[in-house]
Design a protein around this motif. Structure first.
Motif: not given
Length: 154
Positions: A91-94, A109-116, A130-131
């Motif tokens: 998690s992003l709390v670490h 961000m590239p992961g989000w864009l590749s899915r889009l 987002v891990l």
């Protein structure tokens, strides 16, 4: 990871389809299987048992929170689906420093864009989705058939 979600009947396959089509893209989790649990009556676990049945007034199942509250013409039933995936990350709390957090978000961000670009708009960007990979891992390079995106990523 075992995750459960309540889906409208026509949308219950979207997440499994996303995970299958985007497998390997920027550490997208591997999708093993999905299933809908069955209730003791033999039907799918659903919110339908809390909704009105034929002959009952929909108004009796609504809370009048505001004066202008409208009763929907058809109540929305959702079905429980359980997904089993293999996930790598934390998690992003670490993150140890603000810079580490910046790097994780920037790499996400590239992961989000590749899915889009594959037809999926991820609308739940959160610390649970987002891990952070610690230690970092090498992934396949970002690929796009859209020249403007390729130029931007370069």
């Amino acid at each position: 990871v075992v995750k459960h979600s309540w889906y409208e009947e026509k949308r219950h396959k979207v997440e499994a389809e996303l995970l299958t089509k985007c497998k390997g893209d920027f550490r997208t989790p591997n999708h093993y299987y999905s299933f809908c649990p069955i209730d003791p009556r033999g039907g799918p676990v659903s919110t339908a048992r809390f909704l009105s049945v034929e002959g009952e007034l929909l108004e009796e199942f609504q809370w009048k929170i505001r004066n202008d509250s409208q009763v929907p013409s058809h109540p929305q039933s959702r079905t429980l689906w359980i997904r089993v995936t293999k996930l790598v990350g934390r998690s992003l709390v670490h993150p140890k420093t603000p810079w580490d957090l910046h790097i994780v978000v920037r790499h996400g961000m590239p992961g989000w864009l590749s899915r889009l670009l594959k037809g999926f708009l991820h609308r739940d960007i959160s610390i649970g989705n987002v891990l952070m990979l610690d230690p970092p891992v090498t992934t396949k390079p970002f690929e796009s058939e859209t020249p403007a995106v390729e130029q931007l990523m370069a």
